[in-house]
Every structure is written in structure tokens, then in C-alpha cells.
Design a protein around this motif. Structure first.
Motif, short mmCIF file in Angstrom:
data_model
loop_
_atom_site.label_atom_id
_atom_site.label_comp_id
_atom_site.label_asym_id
_atom_site.label_seq_id
_atom_site.Cartn_x
_atom_site.Cartn_y
_atom_site.Cartn_z
N LEU A 150 -11.17 17.59 -21.03
CA LEU A 150 -9.72 17.41 -21.11
C LEU A 150 -9.06 18.56 -21.86
O LEU A 150 -8.03 19.09 -21.44
N LEU A 151 -9.66 18.91 -22.97
CA LEU A 151 -9.11 19.98 -23.79
C LEU A 151 -9.20 21.33 -23.10
O LEU A 151 -8.24 22.12 -23.12
N GLU A 152 -10.31 21.59 -22.44
CA GLU A 152 -10.45 22.85 -21.69
C GLU A 152 -9.37 22.95 -20.61
O GLU A 152 -8.74 24.00 -20.44
N GLU A 153 -9.15 21.85 -19.93
CA GLU A 153 -8.12 21.84 -18.88
C GLU A 153 -6.73 22.06 -19.48
O GLU A 153 -5.92 22.81 -18.96
N GLU A 154 -6.46 21.39 -20.58
CA GLU A 154 -5.15 21.52 -21.24
C GLU A 154 -4.90 22.94 -21.73
O GLU A 154 -3.83 23.52 -21.52
N LEU A 155 -5.89 23.55 -22.33
CA LEU A 155 -5.74 24.91 -22.85
C LEU A 155 -5.58 25.92 -21.72
O LEU A 155 -4.87 26.92 -21.86
N ALA A 156 -6.22 25.65 -20.59
CA ALA A 156 -6.13 26.56 -19.45
C ALA A 156 -4.72 26.60 -18.87
O ALA A 156 -4.33 27.58 -18.25
N ARG A 157 -3.95 25.55 -19.11
CA ARG A 157 -2.56 25.53 -18.63
C ARG A 157 -1.71 26.62 -19.29
O ARG A 157 -0.69 27.02 -18.75
N ASP A 158 -2.16 27.09 -20.45
CA ASP A 158 -1.42 28.13 -21.17
C ASP A 158 -1.69 29.53 -20.62
O ASP A 158 -0.98 30.46 -20.95
N GLU A 159 -2.73 29.66 -19.85
CA GLU A 159 -3.15 31.00 -19.41
C GLU A 159 -2.60 31.38 -18.06
O GLU A 159 -2.06 30.65 -17.32
#
Length: 159
Positions: A150-159
Motif C-alpha cells: 500500500l505504501l509503495e503504491e501511495e509513494l509512487a503516486r508522487d513520482e
């Protein structure tokens, strides 16, 4: 709907969190250590920072350590430091609430004791021995993988 269907567990961070848990990390440590390269802090510091959150905070079976791990990593990577900026604070809390909502939807609870059900074992500060049976009885390997995914997916939204 099962959690495995709602949260893909085949990503790099999910696998690393599960590996860390199975190597002896508590749930919070496992999620935090999965993101160690991005955090840029010494591993010992990260392990110590997240050590108190295992077992639902000091093995009290309150908020799941995997959820606490998400909070620590999100705060370190995307948290706010301007204490006067309510907008930044609200945006950060919104992001954390979104992560928690998805975890809750997949698992039915954010509480360690509820997630463990019958597998929670005796109360008290002494952790159980990490035997093959321990890993079979507990959902923790899956929960840390979910939190990391979940966190990996959420952080990827910033890139």
C-alpha cells in the motif's frame, strides 16, 4: 473479498517486508526496513525507531505494527515539518487516513489483537518463539506485505 485480491503482494516492498518479518523483525520494523534505502538512515536507527511498535505497541495488541510502520515511513518521506501550515498537516493526515482505510477494508481492523484473533497467544511483554508454527498461525507476514505494498503504491503516486 480477500486481502490478497485487494492488495497485490508481488511487489518489491511487499516481498522485502515479509522477508524482514521472517528474519526476526517485528511487524513495524519489517515495514520500515523494507523502505530503508529510501529513508537514508542507519539500519540500527530505523530498527530502534520502530522497535516499540511491535505486537500492537509493546505487545499490547493495540494498533497493528504494520500500520505503525506505514505511518513512520510516510512521515519520514512525505511528512510535514512546518508546524504552522495546517494545509500540509491536513494533507498528510488525509494521506495516512487513506492508507489506513485501504488496510482496514482489506482486513477488517487496524487493531493487532483483532487481526490476530485466536493466534494472539498469552498476554504480556514476552514475544513468542519464531517457530514454523508461529508463522503459520499468524497473519503478520501477509499484513506487513500488505502495508508495504500500500505504501509503495501511495509513494509512487508522487513520482
Amino acid at each position: 473479498m480477500t486481502a490478497e485480491k485487494t492488495i497485490p503482494l508481488d511487489g518489491v516492498k511487499a516481498k522485502e517486508a515479509e522477508r524482514c518479518f521472517k528474519s526476526g523483525c517485528n511487524c513495524c520494523q519489517a515495514v520500515v526496513m523494507a523502505f530503508a534505502p529510501e529513508l537514508g538512515l542507519p539500519e540500527e536507527t530505523l530498527l530502534r525507531l520502530s522497535s516499540s511498535f511491535g505486537g500492537g505497541v509493546g505487545r499490547m495488541r493495540e494498533i497493528c505494527g504494520a500500520v505503525s510502520g506505514m505511518a513512520i515511513v510516510l512521515g519520514l518521506l512525505r511528512g510535514y515539518s512546518d508546524l504552522q501550515d495546517k494545509g500540509l498537516k491536513a494533507a498528510h493526515y488525509d494521506r495516512m487516513q487513506g492508507l489506513c482505510s485501504r488496510f482496514l477494508e482489506a482486513n477488517g481492523s487496524l487493531r493487532c489483537g483483532e487481526l490476530l484473533g485466536e493466534a494472539q497467544g498469552p498476554k504480556g511483554p514476552v514475544p513468542g518463539d519464531r517457530t514454523p508454527q508461529y508463522y503459520q498461525e499468524r497473519p503478520c507476514p501477509r499484513l506487513v506485505a500488505q502495508a508495504a505494498a500500500l505504501l509503495e503504491e501511495e509513494l509512487a503516486r508522487d513520482e
